[in-house]
Design a protein around this motif. Structure first.
Motif, PDB file in Angstrom:
ATOM      1  N   THR A   3      32.613  39.270  32.995  1.00  0.00           N
ATOM      2  CA  THR A   3      33.378  38.519  33.634  1.00  0.00           C
ATOM      3  C   THR A   3      34.823  38.127  32.758  1.00  0.00           C
ATOM      4  OG1 THR A   3      32.013  37.678  35.021  1.00  0.00           O
ATOM      5  CG2 THR A   3      33.971  36.574  34.989  1.00  0.00           C
ATOM      6  N   ILE A   4      35.883  38.377  33.311  1.00  0.00           N
ATOM      7  CA  ILE A   4      37.162  37.975  32.134  1.00  0.00           C
ATOM      8  C   ILE A   4      37.868  36.627  33.183  1.00  0.00           C
ATOM      9  CG2 ILE A   4      38.518  39.472  33.162  1.00  0.00           C
ATOM     10  CD1 ILE A   4      39.832  39.211  30.309  1.00  0.00           C
ATOM     11  N   THR A   5      38.020  35.692  32.581  1.00  0.00           N
ATOM     12  CA  THR A   5      38.714  34.401  33.212  1.00  0.00           C
ATOM     13  C   THR A   5      39.706  33.928  32.327  1.00  0.00           C
ATOM     14  OG1 THR A   5      36.332  33.693  33.728  1.00  0.00           O
ATOM     15  CG2 THR A   5      38.088  32.262  34.011  1.00  0.00           C
ATOM     16  N   ALA A   6      40.627  33.757  33.468  1.00  0.00           N
ATOM     17  CA  ALA A   6      42.092  33.049  32.853  1.00  0.00           C
ATOM     18  C   ALA A   6      42.449  32.227  33.741  1.00  0.00           C
ATOM     19  CB  ALA A   6      43.148  34.324  32.704  1.00  0.00           C
ATOM     20  N   THR A   7      42.860  30.798  32.890  1.00  0.00           N
ATOM     21  CA  THR A   7      43.137  29.643  33.822  1.00  0.00           C
ATOM     22  C   THR A   7      44.224  29.158  33.075  1.00  0.00           C
ATOM     23  OG1 THR A   7      41.744  28.356  32.485  1.00  0.00           O
ATOM     24  CG2 THR A   7      40.794  29.150  34.667  1.00  0.00           C
ATOM     25  N   PRO A   8      45.452  28.585  33.760  1.00  0.00           N
ATOM     26  CA  PRO A   8      45.180  28.804  35.409  1.00  0.00           C
ATOM     27  C   PRO A   8      45.714  30.115  35.975  1.00  0.00           C
ATOM     28  CG  PRO A   8      47.340  27.582  34.630  1.00  0.00           C
ATOM     29  CD  PRO A   8      46.448  27.812  33.332  1.00  0.00           C
ATOM     30  N   LYS A   9      45.196  30.387  37.227  1.00  0.00           N
ATOM     31  CA  LYS A   9      45.628  31.852  37.618  1.00  0.00           C
ATOM     32  C   LYS A   9      46.834  32.051  38.048  1.00  0.00           C
ATOM     33  CE  LYS A   9      40.753  32.961  39.279  1.00  0.00           C
ATOM     34  NZ  LYS A   9      40.040  33.291  40.499  1.00  0.00           N
ATOM     35  N   ARG A 104      47.685  41.877  34.589  1.00  0.00           N
ATOM     36  CA  ARG A 104      46.376  42.378  34.819  1.00  0.00           C
ATOM     37  C   ARG A 104      45.755  42.220  33.624  1.00  0.00           C
ATOM     38  NH1 ARG A 104      43.202  46.341  38.626  1.00  0.00           N
ATOM     39  NH2 ARG A 104      41.251  46.757  37.061  1.00  0.00           N
ATOM     40  N   LEU A 105      44.707  41.537  33.314  1.00  0.00           N
ATOM     41  CA  LEU A 105      43.796  41.455  32.266  1.00  0.00           C
ATOM     42  C   LEU A 105      42.604  42.238  32.523  1.00  0.00           C
ATOM     43  CD1 LEU A 105      44.189  37.453  31.824  1.00  0.00           C
ATOM     44  CD2 LEU A 105      45.365  39.338  30.462  1.00  0.00           C
ATOM     45  N   LEU A 116      43.542  53.214  29.492  1.00  0.00           N
ATOM     46  CA  LEU A 116      42.469  53.472  30.340  1.00  0.00           C
ATOM     47  C   LEU A 116      42.520  53.397  31.611  1.00  0.00           C
ATOM     48  CD1 LEU A 116      39.304  53.164  28.072  1.00  0.00           C
ATOM     49  CD2 LEU A 116      40.736  55.381  28.255  1.00  0.00           C
ATOM     50  N   PRO A 117      42.254  54.014  32.638  1.00  0.00           N
ATOM     51  CA  PRO A 117      42.163  53.712  34.114  1.00  0.00           C
ATOM     52  C   PRO A 117      41.233  52.486  34.160  1.00  0.00           C
ATOM     53  CG  PRO A 117      41.534  55.945  33.739  1.00  0.00           C
ATOM     54  CD  PRO A 117      41.521  55.277  32.456  1.00  0.00           C
ATOM     55  N   HIS A 118      42.090  51.653  35.196  1.00  0.00           N
ATOM     56  CA  HIS A 118      41.410  50.159  35.519  1.00  0.00           C
ATOM     57  C   HIS A 118      40.025  50.447  35.861  1.00  0.00           C
ATOM     58  CE1 HIS A 118      45.272  48.367  34.687  1.00  0.00           C
ATOM     59  NE2 HIS A 118      45.791  48.966  35.812  1.00  0.00           N
ATOM     60  N   GLU A 119      39.806  51.480  36.637  1.00  0.00           N
ATOM     61  CA  GLU A 119      38.302  51.766  37.178  1.00  0.00           C
ATOM     62  C   GLU A 119      37.238  51.646  36.020  1.00  0.00           C
ATOM     63  OE1 GLU A 119      40.808  53.687  37.723  1.00  0.00           O
ATOM     64  OE2 GLU A 119      41.263  53.052  39.778  1.00  0.00           O
ATOM     65  N   GLN A 120      37.585  52.052  34.599  1.00  0.00           N
ATOM     66  CA  GLN A 120      36.763  51.946  33.458  1.00  0.00           C
ATOM     67  C   GLN A 120      36.600  50.646  32.992  1.00  0.00           C
ATOM     68  OE1 GLN A 120      37.341  55.139  30.667  1.00  0.00           O
ATOM     69  NE2 GLN A 120      38.130  56.720  32.400  1.00  0.00           N
ATOM     70  N   SER A 121      37.226  49.524  33.463  1.00  0.00           N
ATOM     71  CA  SER A 121      37.068  48.343  32.767  1.00  0.00           C
ATOM     72  C   SER A 121      35.830  47.793  33.358  1.00  0.00           C
ATOM     73  CB  SER A 121      38.333  47.604  33.119  1.00  0.00           C
ATOM     74  OG  SER A 121      38.291  47.293  34.340  1.00  0.00           O
ATOM     75  N   LEU A 122      35.453  46.947  32.225  1.00  0.00           N
ATOM     76  CA  LEU A 122      34.148  46.281  32.498  1.00  0.00           C
ATOM     77  C   LEU A 122      34.200  45.032  33.247  1.00  0.00           C
ATOM     78  CD1 LEU A 122      32.663  46.028  28.857  1.00  0.00           C
ATOM     79  CD2 LEU A 122      32.039  47.517  30.641  1.00  0.00           C
ATOM     80  N   ALA A 123      35.722  44.490  33.421  1.00  0.00           N
ATOM     81  CA  ALA A 123      35.989  43.241  34.106  1.00  0.00           C
ATOM     82  C   ALA A 123      37.387  43.213  34.137  1.00  0.00           C
ATOM     83  CB  ALA A 123      35.301  41.912  33.797  1.00  0.00           C
ATOM     84  N   SER A 124      38.094  42.715  34.887  1.00  0.00           N
ATOM     85  CA  SER A 124      39.449  42.592  35.274  1.00  0.00           C
ATOM     86  C   SER A 124      39.784  41.151  35.992  1.00  0.00           C
ATOM     87  CB  SER A 124      40.028  43.664  35.734  1.00  0.00           C
ATOM     88  OG  SER A 124      39.783  44.013  37.221  1.00  0.00           O
ATOM     89  N   GLN A 125      40.876  40.660  35.859  1.00  0.00           N
ATOM     90  CA  GLN A 125      41.605  39.569  36.579  1.00  0.00           C
ATOM     91  C   GLN A 125      43.123  39.747  36.445  1.00  0.00           C
ATOM     92  OE1 GLN A 125      40.124  35.593  35.551  1.00  0.00           O
ATOM     93  NE2 GLN A 125      42.133  34.748  36.660  1.00  0.00           N
ATOM     94  N   THR A 126      43.653  39.319  37.532  1.00  0.00           N
ATOM     95  CA  THR A 126      45.275  39.227  37.536  1.00  0.00           C
ATOM     96  C   THR A 126      45.734  37.758  37.610  1.00  0.00           C
ATOM     97  OG1 THR A 126      45.227  41.409  38.726  1.00  0.00           O
ATOM     98  CG2 THR A 126      47.186  40.100  39.004  1.00  0.00           C
ATOM     99  N   VAL A 127      46.527  37.546  37.071  1.00  0.00           N
ATOM    100  CA  VAL A 127      47.414  36.019  36.806  1.00  0.00           C
ATOM    101  C   VAL A 127      48.736  36.173  37.444  1.00  0.00           C
ATOM    102  CG1 VAL A 127      45.461  35.234  35.391  1.00  0.00           C
ATOM    103  CG2 VAL A 127      47.663  36.365  34.585  1.00  0.00           C
ATOM    104  N   GLU A 128      49.247  35.132  37.815  1.00  0.00           N
ATOM    105  CA  GLU A 128      50.786  35.013  38.361  1.00  0.00           C
ATOM    106  C   GLU A 128      51.394  34.307  37.264  1.00  0.00           C
ATOM    107  OE1 GLU A 128      50.588  35.542  43.197  1.00  0.00           O
ATOM    108  OE2 GLU A 128      50.720  33.552  42.206  1.00  0.00           O
TER     109      GLU A 128
END
Length: 420
Positions: A3-9, A104-105, A116-128
């Motif tokens: 899991t990748i977590t970025a705060t604040p989103k 996108r992280l 690499l294609p995003h589908e190959q990532s172990l985890a992702s998160q998008t922040v604004e």
């Protein structure tokens, strides 16, 4: 499960993010990547390589990147070191009100040098990442000759007023003004060429135009007088210093990598004019990639024949803050700033301060902007070299942005700050 977590989103673009990864194997090598696409469709990316700790975690506030686009402990490195996939592109937010940058992280297993294609990532998160706080209002300005965009903070006000001026890029640039408004300043992003019915190219400067802009801002019911602030970079810093010198409406001036003399084009105001020091275009250096180094086109203002082109900055009534990147490859900014400080000392003036950043380049902007070493400049119809070492430069942006706000608060009065 990773899991990748970025705060604040969702946050203002100049605010820090806390990024961490959990759920990995101990001592696992991973690549963490940030990517965004700007409004012109250009992809910007940054990646760095990290080893997980004994708990299978990475914390960018604590852990050092081993390599990639940066190294060492850089909590915001994934945003500060974004690079374009299209050469000579500069990340500049255009719609500062309605849309954020979506960043996108991604976390990838092992050492990944290419996207690499995003589908190959172990985890992702998008922040604004927003350029205007909730409630900030943008008002297009067409008042007399004045053209620009006024950003008003949320609330009743009145707010300290600031005019924001850029350099040779031309047009109307708004991302710094909207961020200043988000911090409580009523800010006018002011165009002066290459926009609507203004002159199409950089040319003679009528200080009366900038005086009209200052009076417009001071007369706004949500702007608190009796004086304004100015923030300018490059040619905009030259103009800002001229405004500070001759206009009593100016109480606080921030000059970022500018000069203390009139260069290139005549400056006139009412019944006098200042003849410029000519640009020496024949001194331009062009690299094998076609990038222009402009740092040699400016003659030394200390030469006797140029003394009438030097601004009498000691006459300024307000406070002045000079911000310099010592590795600026566009202006000889350190030398110009040193001359200003020596002139102030000669006349016994103490209202000028200097922040000088070793190894920083020309484009010292809010920390929302990644390091940009070279980008296309319409004024010369070529990409231009800005200079600087990436790590030193982004550190200068973070520090100077904080100091600019402190300086404006101190000399214009407190703000009603907004945030997401």
């Amino acid at each position: 499960m990773a899991t990748i977590t970025a705060t604040p989103k969702s946050s203002l673009a100049d605010e820090p993010l806390k990024i961490s990864v959990t759920g990995l194997e101990p001592s696992q090598l991973v690549t963490i990547q940030a990517s965004l696409t700007d409004e012109r469709g250009v992809l910007f990316q940054a990646r760095a390589f990290y080893w997980t700790d004994k708990n299978g975690q990475v914390d960018l506030m604590r852990d050092a990147a081993q390599g990639g686009d940066y190294s060492g402990v850089q909590p915001m490195g994934l945003l500060l070191f974004l690079k374009p996939d299209k050469p000579f592109s500069r990340l500049m937010k255009r719609d500062v009100i309605n849309t954020p940058y979506e960043v996108r992280l991604d976390v990838f297993d092992s050492f990944q040098m290419v996207s690499l294609p995003h589908e190959q990532s172990l985890a992702s998160q998008t922040v604004e990442r927003w350029y205007a706080a909730p409630g900030v209002q943008r008002i297009l300005v067409r008042h007399g000759k004045v053209r620009g965009a006024l950003f008003l903070p949320a609330g009743q006000g009145p707010f300290p007023g600031v005019i924001d001026i850029f350099g040779g890029v031309g047009g109307l640039t708004e991302f710094r003004a909207s961020l200043l408004a988000s911090r409580g300043f009523a800010t006018l992003a002011l165009a002066y060429f290459g926009y609507e019915d203004l002159p199409c190219c950089l040319g003679p400067m009528d200080l009366g135009y900038f005086e009209e802009a200052a009076n417009f801002l001071l007369n706004h019911p949500k702007v608190r007088g009796p004086r304004l602030g100015i923030v300018g970079i490059c040619k905009g810093a030259e103009i800002a210093l001229a405004m500070a010198t001759y206009l009593p409406q100016i109480g606080a001036t921030v000059c970022i990598n500018g000069t203390h003399a009139v260069h290139g084009y005549v400056l006139y105001y009412r019944d006098f004019c200042i003849q410029p020091i000519p640009y020496k275009h024949e001194r331009m250096l062009i690299t094998h990639q076609g990038v222009v180094d402009l740092s040699n086109i400016f003659e030394d203002p200390r030469a006797k024949l140029h003394q009438d082109s030097v601004l009498p900055v000691e006459k300024a009534q307000g406070k002045i803050l000079l911000i310099v990147g010592e590795s600026d490859r566009n202006y000889n900014s350190k030398a110009f700033a040193t001359e200003i400080m020596e002139r102030m000392k000669k006349f016994g003036k103490t209202h000028c301060a200097l922040l000088s950043y070793p190894n920083a380049g020309h484009l010292i902007e809010p920390p929302a902007s990644p390091f940009c070493n070279e980008s296309w400049l319409p004024f010369v119809s070529r990409p231009v070299l800005w200079g600087g070492d990436a790590e030193a430069h982004v550190a200068a942006q973070v520090h100077s942005w904080r100091e600019i706000q402190k300086f404006l608060h101190l000399h214009l009065g407190p703000t009603q700050s907004s945030s997401l």
